[in-house]
Design a protein around this motif. Sequence first.
Motif, PDB file in Angstrom:
ATOM      1  N   ARG A 167       5.234  28.099 -86.421  1.00 36.45           N
ATOM      2  CA  ARG A 167       5.206  29.499 -85.995  1.00 36.45           C
ATOM      3  C   ARG A 167       6.202  29.691 -84.863  1.00 36.45           C
ATOM      4  NH1 ARG A 167       2.803  29.879 -81.066  1.00 36.45           N
ATOM      5  NH2 ARG A 167       1.215  28.364 -80.515  1.00 36.45           N
ATOM      6  N   GLN A 168       6.492  30.959 -84.587  1.00 36.33           N
ATOM      7  CA  GLN A 168       7.364  31.278 -83.466  1.00 36.33           C
ATOM      8  C   GLN A 168       6.592  31.089 -82.159  1.00 36.33           C
ATOM      9  OE1 GLN A 168       9.782  34.640 -84.167  1.00 36.33           O
ATOM     10  NE2 GLN A 168      10.647  34.667 -82.111  1.00 36.33           N
ATOM     11  N   ALA A 169       7.256  30.568 -81.156  1.00 34.93           N
ATOM     12  CA  ALA A 169       6.625  30.321 -79.858  1.00 34.93           C
ATOM     13  C   ALA A 169       6.259  31.623 -79.172  1.00 34.93           C
ATOM     14  CB  ALA A 169       7.554  29.498 -78.974  1.00 34.93           C
ATOM     15  N   LYS A 170       5.200  31.552 -78.361  1.00 27.71           N
ATOM     16  CA  LYS A 170       4.742  32.691 -77.562  1.00 27.71           C
ATOM     17  C   LYS A 170       4.811  32.295 -76.086  1.00 27.71           C
ATOM     18  CE  LYS A 170       0.857  32.328 -79.648  1.00 27.71           C
ATOM     19  NZ  LYS A 170      -0.507  32.415 -80.167  1.00 27.71           N
ATOM     20  N   THR A 171       4.776  33.303 -75.238  1.00 30.51           N
ATOM     21  CA  THR A 171       4.805  33.051 -73.791  1.00 30.51           C
ATOM     22  C   THR A 171       3.659  32.147 -73.361  1.00 30.51           C
ATOM     23  OG1 THR A 171       5.808  35.219 -73.498  1.00 30.51           O
ATOM     24  CG2 THR A 171       4.951  34.178 -71.541  1.00 30.51           C
ATOM     25  N   SER A 172       2.521  32.249 -74.013  1.00 27.61           N
ATOM     26  CA  SER A 172       1.375  31.399 -73.668  1.00 27.61           C
ATOM     27  C   SER A 172       1.617  29.918 -73.965  1.00 27.61           C
ATOM     28  CB  SER A 172       0.117  31.883 -74.390  1.00 27.61           C
ATOM     29  OG  SER A 172       0.307  31.854 -75.792  1.00 27.61           O
ATOM     30  N   GLU A 230      16.479  26.124 -91.192  1.00 28.39           N
ATOM     31  CA  GLU A 230      17.500  26.329 -92.224  1.00 28.39           C
ATOM     32  C   GLU A 230      17.117  27.494 -93.137  1.00 28.39           C
ATOM     33  OE1 GLU A 230      17.630  22.494 -94.091  1.00 28.39           O
ATOM     34  OE2 GLU A 230      19.059  21.688 -92.626  1.00 28.39           O
ATOM     35  N   ASN A 231      15.865  27.514 -93.570  1.00 26.99           N
ATOM     36  CA  ASN A 231      15.401  28.586 -94.453  1.00 26.99           C
ATOM     37  C   ASN A 231      15.389  29.938 -93.745  1.00 26.99           C
ATOM     38  OD1 ASN A 231      15.050  26.946 -96.711  1.00 26.99           O
ATOM     39  ND2 ASN A 231      12.997  26.367 -96.082  1.00 26.99           N
ATOM     40  N   TYR A 232      14.952  29.949 -92.493  1.00 26.80           N
ATOM     41  CA  TYR A 232      14.946  31.182 -91.707  1.00 26.80           C
ATOM     42  C   TYR A 232      16.378  31.721 -91.574  1.00 26.80           C
ATOM     43  CZ  TYR A 232      14.115  34.429 -87.870  1.00 26.80           C
ATOM     44  OH  TYR A 232      14.052  35.556 -87.088  1.00 26.80           O
ATOM     45  N   ALA A 233      17.309  30.834 -91.245  1.00 19.96           N
ATOM     46  CA  ALA A 233      18.711  31.246 -91.088  1.00 19.96           C
ATOM     47  C   ALA A 233      19.267  31.791 -92.410  1.00 19.96           C
ATOM     48  CB  ALA A 233      19.541  30.061 -90.598  1.00 19.96           C
ATOM     49  N   ARG A 234      19.010  31.088 -93.487  1.00 22.16           N
ATOM     50  CA  ARG A 234      19.505  31.511 -94.794  1.00 22.16           C
ATOM     51  C   ARG A 234      18.957  32.895 -95.164  1.00 22.16           C
ATOM     52  NH1 ARG A 234      17.821  27.170 -97.389  1.00 22.16           N
ATOM     53  NH2 ARG A 234      19.565  25.920 -96.705  1.00 22.16           N
ATOM     54  N   LYS A 235      17.658  33.104 -94.947  1.00 19.08           N
ATOM     55  CA  LYS A 235      17.032  34.401 -95.274  1.00 19.08           C
ATOM     56  C   LYS A 235      17.604  35.546 -94.439  1.00 19.08           C
ATOM     57  CE  LYS A 235      12.617  32.532 -96.732  1.00 19.08           C
ATOM     58  NZ  LYS A 235      11.199  32.314 -96.371  1.00 19.08           N
ATOM     59  N   ASN A 236      18.126  35.211 -93.265  1.00 17.56           N
ATOM     60  CA  ASN A 236      18.680  36.228 -92.374  1.00 17.56           C
ATOM     61  C   ASN A 236      20.205  36.247 -92.389  1.00 17.56           C
ATOM     62  OD1 ASN A 236      16.337  37.575 -90.807  1.00 17.56           O
ATOM     63  ND2 ASN A 236      15.782  35.411 -90.945  1.00 17.56           N
ATOM     64  N   ASN A 237      20.788  35.674 -93.425  1.00 16.38           N
ATOM     65  CA  ASN A 237      22.230  35.712 -93.693  1.00 16.38           C
ATOM     66  C   ASN A 237      23.090  34.996 -92.655  1.00 16.38           C
ATOM     67  OD1 ASN A 237      21.987  37.186 -96.150  1.00 16.38           O
ATOM     68  ND2 ASN A 237      21.570  39.008 -94.919  1.00 16.38           N
ATOM     69  N   ILE A 252       7.727  15.626 -89.007  1.00 14.46           N
ATOM     70  CA  ILE A 252       7.631  16.894 -88.280  1.00 14.46           C
ATOM     71  C   ILE A 252       9.016  17.455 -87.968  1.00 14.46           C
ATOM     72  CG2 ILE A 252       6.856  17.980 -86.126  1.00 14.46           C
ATOM     73  CD1 ILE A 252       4.435  15.997 -86.246  1.00 14.46           C
ATOM     74  N   GLY A 253       9.920  16.612 -87.507  1.00 18.80           N
ATOM     75  CA  GLY A 253      11.287  17.057 -87.213  1.00 18.80           C
ATOM     76  C   GLY A 253      11.977  17.598 -88.454  1.00 18.80           C
ATOM     77  N   THR A 254      11.777  16.932 -89.575  1.00 15.86           N
ATOM     78  CA  THR A 254      12.367  17.384 -90.837  1.00 15.86           C
ATOM     79  C   THR A 254      11.798  18.745 -91.243  1.00 15.86           C
ATOM     80  OG1 THR A 254      12.703  15.114 -91.553  1.00 15.86           O
ATOM     81  CG2 THR A 254      12.691  16.791 -93.275  1.00 15.86           C
ATOM     82  N   LYS A 255      10.505  18.926 -91.056  1.00 15.05           N
ATOM     83  CA  LYS A 255       9.883  20.216 -91.378  1.00 15.05           C
ATOM     84  C   LYS A 255      10.425  21.329 -90.484  1.00 15.05           C
ATOM     85  CE  LYS A 255       5.677  18.236 -93.217  1.00 15.05           C
ATOM     86  NZ  LYS A 255       4.280  17.907 -92.989  1.00 15.05           N
ATOM     87  N   LEU A 256      10.599  21.036 -89.204  1.00 17.68           N
ATOM     88  CA  LEU A 256      11.155  22.038 -88.282  1.00 17.68           C
ATOM     89  C   LEU A 256      12.588  22.388 -88.653  1.00 17.68           C
ATOM     90  CD1 LEU A 256       9.645  20.682 -84.961  1.00 17.68           C
ATOM     91  CD2 LEU A 256       9.308  23.004 -85.842  1.00 17.68           C
ATOM     92  N   ARG A 257      13.391  21.369 -88.942  1.00 14.25           N
ATOM     93  CA  ARG A 257      14.780  21.617 -89.331  1.00 14.25           C
ATOM     94  C   ARG A 257      14.853  22.446 -90.612  1.00 14.25           C
ATOM     95  NH1 ARG A 257      17.691  16.534 -90.978  1.00 14.25           N
ATOM     96  NH2 ARG A 257      16.684  17.090 -92.911  1.00 14.25           N
ATOM     97  N   SER A 258      14.039  22.098 -91.599  1.00 12.46           N
ATOM     98  CA  SER A 258      14.019  22.837 -92.862  1.00 12.46           C
ATOM     99  C   SER A 258      13.564  24.278 -92.662  1.00 12.46           C
ATOM    100  CB  SER A 258      13.096  22.147 -93.871  1.00 12.46           C
ATOM    101  OG  SER A 258      13.613  20.896 -94.223  1.00 12.46           O
ATOM    102  N   TYR A 259      12.585  24.467 -91.798  1.00 14.41           N
ATOM    103  CA  TYR A 259      12.104  25.809 -91.500  1.00 14.41           C
ATOM    104  C   TYR A 259      13.230  26.657 -90.898  1.00 14.41           C
ATOM    105  CZ  TYR A 259       8.970  29.512 -89.933  1.00 14.41           C
ATOM    106  OH  TYR A 259       8.351  30.722 -89.739  1.00 14.41           O
TER     107      TYR A 259
END
Length: 122
Positions: free
Chosen positions: A3-8, A96-103, A87-94
Amino acid sequence: MIRQAKTSDLKTILNLLNSDANLTSHDSLKYKREYVLEYIKGKSFKTFIYEKNEKILGLIIAEFFNIAKYVYVDDLIVSKSYRKMGIGTKLRSYLENYARKNNYHLLYAYAEEHNKKIHNFL
């Protein structure tokens, strides 16, 4: 879960970032609260955390460059006791996918020469 980090999450993120000298290239350099706030709340930054049972085990911080449409990976860290579990691989893949979806078309990262583990990972 990622998930995206929060101030908390700030204190936990700060502790995790300061737990590994490889992130700053020197033991005496430490991340500061205001840096982490910028990573969480800044317009050009996204910080994604890997969380299990409400415990933050890892994170990836990236800066997004809108005009050139590329992403710079500022930091990737997994808690020492949870490394080599994918875990690192999952974060990197996440990311990559986020970047791709946002062009965004390129992910860029820099690692210190002596940090061979991250060279192999990237």
